[in-house]
Design an enzyme around this catalytic site. Structure first.
Site, PDB file in Angstrom:
ATOM      1  N   CYS A  86       0.526   2.292 -16.420  1.00 59.74           N
ATOM      2  CA  CYS A  86      -0.775   2.414 -15.755  1.00 59.74           C
ATOM      3  C   CYS A  86      -1.866   2.120 -16.780  1.00 59.74           C
ATOM      4  O   CYS A  86      -1.771   2.530 -17.937  1.00 59.74           O
ATOM      5  CB  CYS A  86      -0.933   3.827 -15.193  1.00 59.74           C
ATOM      6  SG  CYS A  86      -2.453   4.057 -14.253  1.00 59.74           S
ATOM      7  N   ASN A 197      -6.013   7.658  -7.783  1.00 63.79           N
ATOM      8  CA  ASN A 197      -7.222   7.267  -8.521  1.00 63.79           C
ATOM      9  C   ASN A 197      -7.252   5.787  -8.894  1.00 63.79           C
ATOM     10  O   ASN A 197      -8.085   5.362  -9.688  1.00 63.79           O
ATOM     11  CB  ASN A 197      -7.375   8.131  -9.791  1.00 63.79           C
ATOM     12  CG  ASN A 197      -6.226   7.941 -10.767  1.00 63.79           C
ATOM     13  OD1 ASN A 197      -5.238   7.277 -10.460  1.00 63.79           O
ATOM     14  ND2 ASN A 197      -6.355   8.543 -11.938  1.00 63.79           N
ATOM     15  N   PHE A 199      -8.035   1.805  -8.381  1.00 63.77           N
ATOM     16  CA  PHE A 199      -9.178   1.156  -7.725  1.00 63.77           C
ATOM     17  C   PHE A 199      -9.414  -0.228  -8.303  1.00 63.77           C
ATOM     18  O   PHE A 199      -8.901  -0.584  -9.368  1.00 63.77           O
ATOM     19  CB  PHE A 199     -10.449   1.992  -7.919  1.00 63.77           C
ATOM     20  CG  PHE A 199     -10.882   2.107  -9.366  1.00 63.77           C
ATOM     21  CD1 PHE A 199     -11.625   1.103  -9.981  1.00 63.77           C
ATOM     22  CD2 PHE A 199     -10.557   3.226 -10.121  1.00 63.77           C
ATOM     23  CE1 PHE A 199     -12.009   1.202 -11.320  1.00 63.77           C
ATOM     24  CE2 PHE A 199     -10.934   3.336 -11.449  1.00 63.77           C
ATOM     25  CZ  PHE A 199     -11.666   2.321 -12.052  1.00 63.77           C
ATOM     26  N   SER A 368     -15.425   8.408 -12.895  1.00 60.89           N
ATOM     27  CA  SER A 368     -14.972   8.739 -11.548  1.00 60.89           C
ATOM     28  C   SER A 368     -15.753   7.884 -10.555  1.00 60.89           C
ATOM     29  O   SER A 368     -16.734   7.226 -10.913  1.00 60.89           O
ATOM     30  CB  SER A 368     -15.210  10.224 -11.261  1.00 60.89           C
ATOM     31  OG  SER A 368     -16.577  10.552 -11.483  1.00 60.89           O
ATOM     32  N   MET A 369     -15.298   7.888  -9.303  1.00 58.86           N
ATOM     33  CA  MET A 369     -15.981   7.092  -8.287  1.00 58.86           C
ATOM     34  C   MET A 369     -17.432   7.569  -8.151  1.00 58.86           C
ATOM     35  O   MET A 369     -17.685   8.750  -7.971  1.00 58.86           O
ATOM     36  CB  MET A 369     -15.268   7.225  -6.945  1.00 58.86           C
ATOM     37  CG  MET A 369     -15.753   6.214  -5.911  1.00 58.86           C
ATOM     38  SD  MET A 369     -15.107   6.553  -4.261  1.00 58.86           S
ATOM     39  CE  MET A 369     -13.388   6.717  -4.600  1.00 58.86           C
ATOM     40  N   SER A 373     -18.693   3.835 -15.865  1.00 59.18           N
ATOM     41  CA  SER A 373     -17.525   3.597 -16.708  1.00 59.18           C
ATOM     42  C   SER A 373     -18.041   3.007 -18.025  1.00 59.18           C
ATOM     43  O   SER A 373     -19.219   2.680 -18.154  1.00 59.18           O
ATOM     44  CB  SER A 373     -16.556   2.627 -16.027  1.00 59.18           C
ATOM     45  OG  SER A 373     -16.056   3.176 -14.823  1.00 59.18           O
ATOM     46  N   HIS A 391      -8.853   8.251 -21.660  1.00 58.38           N
ATOM     47  CA  HIS A 391      -8.496   7.189 -20.707  1.00 58.38           C
ATOM     48  C   HIS A 391      -9.348   7.251 -19.453  1.00 58.38           C
ATOM     49  O   HIS A 391      -9.178   6.444 -18.545  1.00 58.38           O
ATOM     50  CB  HIS A 391      -7.024   7.271 -20.332  1.00 58.38           C
ATOM     51  CG  HIS A 391      -6.701   8.141 -19.153  1.00 58.38           C
ATOM     52  ND1 HIS A 391      -7.044   9.475 -19.090  1.00 58.38           N
ATOM     53  CD2 HIS A 391      -6.068   7.873 -17.984  1.00 58.38           C
ATOM     54  CE1 HIS A 391      -6.628   9.974 -17.934  1.00 58.38           C
ATOM     55  NE2 HIS A 391      -6.042   9.031 -17.239  1.00 58.38           N
ATOM     56  N   GLY A 394     -10.970  12.574 -16.413  1.00 59.66           N
ATOM     57  CA  GLY A 394     -10.076  13.733 -16.398  1.00 59.66           C
ATOM     58  C   GLY A 394     -10.421  14.705 -15.281  1.00 59.66           C
ATOM     59  O   GLY A 394     -11.571  15.128 -15.139  1.00 59.66           O
TER      60      GLY A 394
END
Length: 473
Positions: A86, A197, A199, A368-369, A373, A391, A394
């Site tokens: 991943c 998670n 996307f 997160s959405m 980022s 990464h 969390g």
């Protein structure tokens, strides 16, 4: 500054190194340290650390780096994770965010992406002409030429060079462990996101002034639209984990190995079953990088439909955050596990891919959405942590707790629904993805502050979401 973002925690079984700011460190659950103590009981371990996004996982926390010398090392499927390989991928486009100001155009783009990128449950990819045995043994080099669109323009060819690894070599005999139904299901899933998670997100970037020179060397510019992809090895990686777990447990019982956690699996690297796992893990890493490549290929086709033939999508980088492999550090050979941790090499490090040798490679950190980022680059101080950083954000809440505690209105507000700046998603109802709302995660800005404060990496660009494509449940 480092002392505010780094703690050595002495546990009965050894020391875990924690990279986190004071607020994040104080909020860590006691189970995080219980898991660390169990992990530290695996023999011959030389180093273990947590990144600031650390949270409880199965057997091992997500956000773990664990290291052994190669000559007497161990391998642990629990410290790799079930979604082997991943990771993240970012593609640069030739679009500016102003070209996507119209929310209707963003909706059109998302809808067109769905035409090329199957997102429904049990989705079947559009790549039946690709031979799976070539993918799991050769990685990106197993793809037919037509799926490497920049292969015809060598000066822009980044598909095979701007990746952490384009091919993992393995003993192909290990593949005989899988029955035909695993091959069939995994073949169907090539080029699909999966759920949870995972996307594909359309973002616009803001370059960090202090690293503008690095950003421009990479081809980034302020306001640029980029595509960030998060996915893994799908059914293939899941089958590797499931198949090898029972075998690993037998090895542990025969050799008197174990901890207080029966879900923490490990075996000496030299054991035949451990070697089988390593080979199958490498096949899953091959699958994962190809899967992300094909997702990007599908989005590129959708982009050409919407914006015309001049639309470009150039690979910035592809990397993993669930894996184990051999690395050289200070001239010694180590077997390094990263579970929910990203390798982030500084400028001049010899393990950088050639295009990034002088700058360090991009380290891709999703929020997160609904939140930002980041694109980062390794700092020299990262060698203290075997060049591992976070990464993502969390989780701080389980999926069930998020659904129980967070309202749809709170989620909608986070996504700016009804405004010109709405983060468009491909789901008709936000209720179906409520467990992925920003409120389920830590504050990604605090995570990044910890990484920078600890001297592990620096910010090159901040990526702001404009639209997101999520898989179905």
């Amino acid at each position: 500054m480092k002392e505010n973002y780094y703690q050595q925690v002495q546990l009965p079984a050894g020391v875990v190194h924690v990279y986190a700011g004071p607020e994040l460190f104080k909020a860590l659950d006691y189970q995080v340290f219980q898991m660390a103590n169990n992990n530290l009981q695996i023999p011959n371990q030389v180093y273990m650390s947590y990144t600031p996004d650390v949270h409880v996982g199965v057997g091992t926390c997500i956000g773990t780096t664990a290291v052994w010398h190669t000559n007497n090392g161990y391998v642990s499927p629990s410290i790799v994770g079930s979604d082997i390989g991943c990771g993240m991928r970012v593609h640069m486009t030739n679009l500016h965010k102003d070209e996507l100001k119209d929310v209707k155009l963003r909706r059109k783009l998302v809808k067109t992406i769905e035409k090329y990128l199957p997102v429904e449950d049990h989705a079947r990819g559009h790549f039946s002409d690709i031979r799976l045995e070539h993918i799991v043994t050769k990685g990106l080099h197993g793809l037919p030429k037509k799926y490497i669109p920049d292969g015809y323009t060598p000066r822009k060819a980044t598909s095979l060079t701007h990746v952490e690894s384009s091919k993992f070599t393995l003993d192909e005999n290990a593949l005989n462990r899988f029955p035909s139904h695993v091959w069939h299901r995994s073949h169907r899933q090539l080029g699909t996101l999966g759920n949870g998670n995972h996307f594909a997100e359309i973002q616009s970037i803001e370059i960090a002034e202090e690293n503008r020179e690095v950003a421009e060397a990479w081809g980034l510019f302020d306001g640029q639209v980029v595509i960030m992809i998060h996915s893994g090895s799908r059914a293939w990686g899941g089958s590797v984990s499931q198949t090898c777990s029972s075998d690993m447990l037998k090895v542990m019982r025969m050799n008197g190995l174990g901890t207080a956690d029966p879900k923490l699996l490990f075996a000496p690297l030299e054991h035949p079953e451990a070697q089988t796992y390593v080979n199958l893990m490498y096949s899953a890493l091959n699958y994962a990088v190809v899967n992300r490549h094909l997702i990007a290929y599908a989005i590129r086709e959708a982009g050409k439909d919407v914006f015309g033939s001049k639309f470009e999508m150039t690979t910035l980088y592809d990397l993993m955050h669930n894996y184990a492999w051999e690395e050289k550090h200070e001239g010694q050979s180590y077997f390094v596990h990263r579970k929910g941790a990203t390798r982030s090499l500084p400028a001049g490090h010899p393990d950088n891919p050639h295009p990034y040798l002088t700058t360090g490679h991009p380290a891709l950190i999703p929020g997160s959405m609904g939140t930002a980022s980041y694109i980062m680059v390794g700092a020299p101080g990262g060698k203290a942590n075997f060049h591992s950083i976070c990464h993502g954000a969390g989780r701080i809440r389980s999926r069930s707790a998020t659904k129980r505690l967070i309202t749809l209105n709170e989620f909608a507000s986070s996504m700016r629904v009804g405004t010109d700046d709405e983060i468009v998603v491909n789901h008709r109802s936000l209720e179906s993805i409520l467990d992925e709302s920003p409120q389920a995660y830590k504050d990604v800005d605090q995570i990044i502050e910890s990484v920078v404060g600890a001297g592990l990496a620096d910010v090159v660009a901040k990526c702001k979401p404009m639209a997101a494509v999520k898989g179905a449940k």
